[in-house]
Structure formats: structure tokens, C-alpha cells
Enzyme design. Structure first.
Site, PDB file in Angstrom:
ATOM      1  N   GLU A   1      55.514  -1.579  29.202  1.00 39.32           N
ATOM      2  CA  GLU A   1      54.061  -1.743  29.169  1.00 39.32           C
ATOM      3  C   GLU A   1      53.571  -3.167  29.477  1.00 39.32           C
ATOM      4  OE1 GLU A   1      52.348  -0.130  25.593  1.00 39.32           O
ATOM      5  OE2 GLU A   1      52.986   1.898  26.074  1.00 39.32           O
TER       6      GLU A   1
ATOM      7  N   GLU B   1      57.143   7.531  26.094  1.00 43.01           N
ATOM      8  CA  GLU B   1      56.485   7.487  24.782  1.00 43.01           C
ATOM      9  C   GLU B   1      55.316   8.469  24.760  1.00 43.01           C
ATOM     10  OE1 GLU B   1      55.208   3.692  23.245  1.00 43.01           O
ATOM     11  OE2 GLU B   1      56.986   2.697  24.041  1.00 43.01           O
TER      12      GLU B   1
HETATM   13  N1  LIG Z   1      49.975   1.678  19.331  1.00 39.58           N
HETATM   14  N2  LIG Z   1      50.898   2.203  19.428  1.00 39.58           N
HETATM   15  C1  LIG Z   1      52.055   2.943  19.477  1.00 39.58           C
HETATM   16  C2  LIG Z   1      53.065   2.424  20.542  1.00 39.58           C
HETATM   17  C3  LIG Z   1      53.655   1.069  20.156  1.00 39.58           C
HETATM   18  O1  LIG Z   1      54.176   1.099  18.831  1.00 39.58           O
HETATM   19  C4  LIG Z   1      54.767   0.795  21.166  1.00 39.58           C
HETATM   20  O2  LIG Z   1      55.515  -0.369  20.821  1.00 39.58           O
HETATM   21  C5  LIG Z   1      54.173   0.567  22.560  1.00 39.58           C
HETATM   22  O3  LIG Z   1      55.221   0.693  23.506  1.00 39.58           O
HETATM   23  C6  LIG Z   1      53.021   1.522  22.873  1.00 39.58           C
HETATM   24  O4  LIG Z   1      51.815   1.244  22.290  1.00 39.58           O
HETATM   25  C7  LIG Z   1      52.416   2.332  21.895  1.00 39.58           C
END
Ligand SMILES: N#[N+]C[C@@H]1[C@@H](O)[C@H](O)[C@@H](O)[C@@H]2O[C@H]12
Length: 447
Positions: A167, A351
Site C-alpha cells: 500500500e 487483504e
Molecule cells: N485500517 N486498516 C486495516 C488494514 C491495516 O491494518 C493494514 O496494515 C493495511 O495493510 C491496510 O489498511 C488496512
């Protein structure tokens, strides 16, 4: 059991986590601090002052957690490596104990018949590299390539699916534009530089991996489809801007070799003229894309900085504890958009999940989370709809295996299909975990 939801042979059924969110022990056995060690220990920056010092204590409880994954019947597990556990200063000296932790974890996963998906970078930059400018320093591409080489030499072959970045949009929007995430900058001029350097580092890591590794490597992006709030021209253009900023900003350079034109409009004089040779580095052939999907955004024009585009709440919709609309159709639309725009590249949903208010663990060890079951069922059906429409989707990773540290939100939001009692570290499989295990066992037919 109907075959209405039969998934492709070899489809991977997994769960996802990230190092800083579950491991704890951030400085154990020679590990170096990350930007999140610093950020969370800076007063006022996280909910309740929550830190990753303990988290889910996975660094010490990893064997039990792998046992839990095997009991759930998972066939894959997506996790990330803490860069500064392996390279305490980010470059140069390797910490053998750090590398050994991941080597033993991978061996245990393979022993349990679980395919590892390894993410090299899930937001926890070594603090020592942030001191040298971090993602704002063009040298970051070389630093990341060096780290990728260390990991590939140590684990490739046992790990056959690699991810460079998780991300990049959140890393820069949160860490450099709005400041809610580490390293906590709020600077319109820094954000494009960090974004561009992250993508340069992605390309350099793919090249470095390919020099050593013999398996698959990809990129994970979060996609939030944007739907115009009205036919009004200003809402249409705002939607286009928001879509380019969040959904095309990283996939376009990675797969098409250029940025969407809207970015110069959004950032104005803060958008540099990038050297042409950078795009040759960024645009590396990828074996797959990981799509993180949570929600959609109904978009209208507004005065927000710098996007001038904002969300319109949907009165009849269900919202999660993080304020996200439950909208499974957006996942199907996203997967079809990726295929339409970037071609038939293999995809994983890396995810997907939701935070809802979970009741405490009841007598007999039950956590009733029907809203999460409904969310997951509807989104898995949305994945199946995209598969039937021709998308080459090869796996699904629920976010998350465990309740864990939700970054600046601390431990206030629970995404896990397994409940974690943070005081005792007791794990309790939620109803959603039992439901997911049944879906996995039936290869989706139980949907
Ligand atoms: N907020 N939320 C949950 C989740 C976060 O915990 C993850 O680390 C990220 O990759 C993505 O944003 C999603």
C-alpha cells in the site's frame, strides 16, 4: 453442497498480518528501531499511547500461531518482515537472529502445508534510514534493493511469492501528506517525492530479487473505487481526481510507465518533472498484483486539501468501526477494473476484512461476530463473481488472522478472525474464524 461457488483449483485461502502489528519485541535479539517504534513512543501520536512493544507477542508465540493457522486449515499466510530486525541500521550489517526468526517461521509454515507470501515492506522503515532522509532520499532504492537481496538469498525457494511494498498510497498519504502515520510529516512537497521514490525502490527490489530469486514477485496496492455522488460536472471531475490519486498513482507507473495526468493538477507546483529513466526502473514485469479492498467512496467535489474531493455518507448502508461502508460490489468492480486497465495479470486479494465491535469472549470461549461473517461471505462471493467474469484470481487473504495493532488507532479496532486478549495473550477463534475454516475446507462451496 452446491458448486455455485466453486473456486479454481490451487486457489489459496489465507490470512494476512504485518510484522509491526503482531510481533512485539521490536528491539529483541539485536533488532534496530523502526519509524513506528519512534512514532508510537512519541506522546499523543497513537490512540491511548498504544505501541508495538508487545502487540500480539507473535515474536515469541509464533509456533502457537502457526498451529492455529493449521487448525483453521489455511493454505497460505501473508506476513511481512521487519526490515530493521534483519538489518538493524537498514543497510550493511545483517542481524543473524532476525533473519533466523523468519527462516524458522517459514519452515514451520511449510511443515504445516501453508504457502508463505512474504511482504518486504509493510510500513516499518528502519529509523536509521529515516535519519538519512528515508523515502525522501533517492538512495532509498539502493537500500531497499540491498534488503531484498539479503532476504532473497536467505529464503527464496522456501518463499515462492514475494511482495515488495504494501500500500504505497497509505505510506505517503498517511506518512508524508496528512501525517497520521509514521514518520508523521504533513507536506504537500514531500508526498510526491516519497511516492516516486517508493516506486523506484519497488522497481529496484524487483530487479534485485530477479538477480537472485527464481520465483514470483509482485506489488500490493489498496484500491478504493470511487463513485460520483451526482452527474454534476464538478462531482465527475472530483471523482476522476480521487480515482487517479488513490487508485492509479502507483499502478500506472508500475504497469504502464507513466503517472495519470491528474496528479500534476492535484499537486500543482509540488509535482516535479521526473527523470525519464526513473520510469524504466519503476516499470518492471510483475508476476502478480495484490489488491487490498475494504470499501468504496461515493465522491463529490469539496474544499478538502489538496484533493478537493470528499466522501458522501450513504444513509442506508452498514458501516464498520473504522467508518467504512460495507460495499461488496466495489470489490468485483475493482477486480474487473484492474483487468480492464492493466491486462490479465494474476491477482490475489491480499487483504479484505472489517473491524466491528466484538463482544467479550463468552463462557466456553465463543466470540460471536455475525457482522464479520456477513462481510466476509459477501466479499468472497464478490471475488467469485469477478472470477466468473474472467479475472485470474489466485487467492484470498482475510485481514486479519489476529486482532492486532491498528497503527495510530492502537488496539481500539479489532479485525481478527481470532480474538486476542492483550492482557493474557490468549487467542480465541471467533465465530468468523470457524466459519472461514469451513469455507476453506469446502474450497468455497460453503459460501
Ligand atoms: N485500517 N486498516 C486495516 C488494514 C491495516 O491494518 C493494514 O496494515 C493495511 O495493510 C491496510 O489498511 C488496512
Amino acid at each position: 453442497m452446491t458448486d455455485a461457488f466453486a473456486f479454481p483449483d490451487g486457489f489459496l485461502w489465507g490470512a494476512a498480518t504485518a510484522a509491526h502489528q503482531i510481533e512485539g519485541s521490536p528491539l529483541a535479539d539485536g533488532a534496530g528501531p523502526s519509524i513506528w517504534t519512534r512514532f508510537a513512543h512519541t506522546p499523543g501520536l497513537t490512540h491511548n499511547g498504544d505501541t508495538g512493544d508487545v502487540a500480539c507477542d507473535h515474536y515469541r508465540r509464533w509456533k502457537d500461531d502457526v498451529r492455529l493457522m493449521r487448525e483453521l486449515g489455511l493454505t497460505a499466510y501473508r506476513f511481512s518482515v521487519s526490515w530493521s530486525r534483519v538489518l538493524p541500521e537498514g543497510t550493511g550489517r545483517v542481524n543473524p537472529a532476525g533473519l533466523d526468526f523468519y527462516s524458522r517461521l517459514v519452515d514451520a509454515l511449510l511443515e504445516a502445508g501453508i504457502e508463505p507470501l512474504l511482504t518486504l515492506y509493510h510500513w516499518d522503515l528502519p529509523a536509521a534510514l529515516d535519519d538519512r532522509g528515508g523515502w525522501l532520499n533517492r538512495d532509498c532504492a539502493g537500500w531497499f534493493a540491498e534488503y531484498a537481496t539479503v532476504m532473497a538469498k536467505a529464503l527464496d525457494g522456501r518463499v515462492r511469492k514475494w511482495v515488495t511494498l504494501n500500500e504505497p498510497w497509505v505510506i505517503t498519504d498517511g506518512g508524508y501528506l496528512h501525517g497520521a502515520l509514521a514518520p508523521g510529516h504533513r507536506n504537500k512537497y514531500e508526498a510526491p517525492i516519497a511516492s516516486h521514490n517508493l516506486m523506484r525502490a519497488h522497481g529496484a527490489a524487483v530487479q534485485a530479487y530477479r538477480a537472485v530469486g527464481r520465483h514470483e514477485i509482485g506489488l500490493v496496492v489498496n484500491i478504493e473505487p470511487k463513485y460520483p455522488a451526482s452527474d454534476a460536472p464538478e462531482d465527475q471531475t472530483a471523482t476522476r481526481r480521487a480515482h487517479a490519486y488513490m487508485n492509479e498513482q502507483y499502478l500506472h507507473p508500475a504497469l504502464l510507465g507513466h503517472y495519470p495526468p491528474e496528479l500534476r493538477e492535484i499537486f500543482g507546483d509540488a509535482w516535479p518533472d521526473w527523470p525519464a529513466e526513473d520510469f524504466a526502473l519503476i516499470r518492471q514485469p510483475l508476476d502478480f498484483l495484490g489488491i487490498n479492498y475494504y470499501t468504496r467512496n461515493v465522491t463529490r467535489a469539496d474544499g478538502s486539501w489538496p484533493l478537493k474531493a470528499g466522501a458522501v455518507k450513504q444513509p442506508s448502508a452498514t458501516y464498520t468501526e473504522t467508518g467504512w461502508e460495507v460495499f461488496p460490489q466495489g470489490l468485483t468492480d475493482t477486480l474487473l477494473w484492474v483487468r480492464r486497465t492493466y491486462g490479465d495479470i494474476p491477482l490475489y486479494v491480499t487483504e479484505n476484512g472489517a473491524a466491528f465491535f466484538d463482544p467479550p469472549v463468552a463462557e466456553g470461549g465463543r466470540v460471536r461476530d455475525p457482522l464479520r461473517i456477513d462481510y466476509l461471505r459477501r466479499h468472497l462471493r464478490a471475488v467469485h463473481e469477478a472470477i466468473r467474469a474472467g479475472c485470474d484470481i489466485r487467492g484470498y487473504m482475510v485481514w486479519s488472522l489476529l486482532d492486532n495493532l491498528e497503527w495510530s488507532l492502537g488496539y481500539s479496532k479489532r479485525f481478527g478472525i481470532v480474538h486476542v486478549n492483550y492482557a493474557t495473550q490468549q487467542r480465541t477463534v471467533k465465530d468468523s474464524g470457524r466459519w472461514y475454516a469451513n469455507v476453506v475446507r469446502s474450497h468455497g462451496r460453503a459460501l
